[in-house]
Design an enzyme around this catalytic site. Structure first.
Site: not given
Lengths: 168, 206
Positions: B175-177
């Site tokens: 989850p780089c968001h």
């Protein structure tokens, strides 16, 4: 420059692979054999694919592999006892082509081995004569001759079919 | 020469299978099955529809190796996989079933943690460390690039963390968001800033 995903190769050329196999094996009980040979060819090509040079003509390579696999299957099924239905011969029923109602296909199958191979590789597989020659292990001149002789025989049988139709 | 062309055209038409499209589909299915069985399916992929657009999901025998948004270009992602992992790339097979289910569960909010085998080979060096730290940021949590850099023991490497996130080969699954600029706003995202905001809203229950 690198090789495209094999998926692309299959999408572009699987129809040609199947036609080449049908040229060698199709007709009657051979339709299933042709599909088996095409499946064998695609799997063998997938296995060897990473070592192919990126600037290779992938289509020509695939046609050569397909032709070889189809000949392998033809040899295997020649050793296998046949049921009458599996006799090689003109296409019949649902398997019949639309072009000349199977007459040219039957004529192709009646050609001597070399002529059939040359016509298949050149005119079904669209290989250049140099590629046909190297696939067949003969000189380019010999490949040209076999393809021309084969095509002449096909044309003669095509004309004969037309004449018969006109007389009927 | 017309004669020759007629003969060649006629022969080709004879050789066309009654339904070539169906025959091609059968051949493709057999190829994928045989390739999987013989360990030749180096990269399997499929595209899945999602609330953030059509996603390309690709996996090696190790695990999911790439998720790409449509705006990144699926063809480009596949070409890159062919060049960097293996050109034995085929669509289909059962390998992506788990990943497709996991993405579905994530988008529906049923699962706050994506449990699916991953292959991190496309992220090396510091980028690898960045993406490996991402699962430590839970659903609904948000950290800044600088904070993630500190967590990695590299304070001051906020910019490198940003690069690591931007080039995350496995967005959504890693989850780089959830990593955002200190200055506010969602910040850049491979799938587009609007989609990053959408994902953060989803996790906030907005």
């Amino acid at each position: 420059m690198s090789l495209p995903p094999f998926e692309e190769v299959v999408a572009l050329h699987s129809t040609t692979v199947l036609r080449v196999c049908r040229a060698v094996l199709g007709g009657g009980g051979g339709a299933a054999d042709a599909e088996d040979a095409a499946a064998d060819a695609l799997l063998a090509a997938l296995e060897a694919y990473p070592s192919l040079r990126p600037d290779s003509d992938v289509r020509a390579w695939l046609v050569t592999v397909a032709h070889r696999k189809a000949l392998d299957v033809a040899r295997r099924s020649a050793r296998r006892p046949r049921r009458p239905l599996e006799e090689p011969g003109p296409a019949t029923g649902a398997d019949q082509g639309v072009g000349s109602d199977g007459a040219l296909w039957a004529a192709l199958r009646a050609l001597p081995d070399k002529q059939r191979a040359a016509v298949t590789l050149r005119h079904v597989g669209d290989l250049a004569y140099a590629e046909v020659a190297s696939a067949m292990g003969v000189s380019e001149a010999a490949a040209r001759r076999s393809a021309a002789d084969g095509l002449r025989a096909l044309r003669a049988s095509y004309r004969r079919t037309d004449d018969e139709e006109e007389m009927a | 020469m017309t004669d020759v062309d007629d003969v060649v055209d006629g022969l080709r038409a004879d050789l066309a299978a009654p339904d070539e499209a169906a025959a091609s589909r059968r051949l493709h299915e057999r190829l994928v099955a045989a390739a999987a069985e013989r360990d030749l399916l180096d990269v399997a992929y499929r595209t899945v529809d999602s609330p953030v657009g059509r996603l390309l999901v690709a996996a090696t025998p190790v695990g999911v190796v790439r998720v790409a948004f449509d705006r990144q270009g699926h063809d480009a992602a596949l070409a890159e996989l062919a060049a960097t992992v293996s050109p034995r790339v085929l669509a289909g097979g059962a390998r992506l079933d788990g990943a497709a289910r996991a993405l579905d569960a994530y988008f529906s909010g049923r699962s706050h943690r994506v449990e699916v085998a991953l292959d991190l080979r496309l992220a090396a060096g510091f980028r690898r460390r960045v993406v490996e730290a991402l699962p430590g940021i839970g659903w609904g949590e948000v950290v800044t690039y600088g904070e993630l850099a500190r967590r990695l023991g590299a304070p001051g490497a906020a910019r490198a963390v940003g690069t690591g996130c931007a080039r995350n080969p496995l967005p959504l699954l890693l989850p780089c968001h959830r990593v955002v600029p200190a200055a506010g706003g969602p910040g850049a995202y491979a799938g587009g800033a609007d989609r990053k905001r959408w994902l953060l809203d989803l996790e906030r229950g907005a």
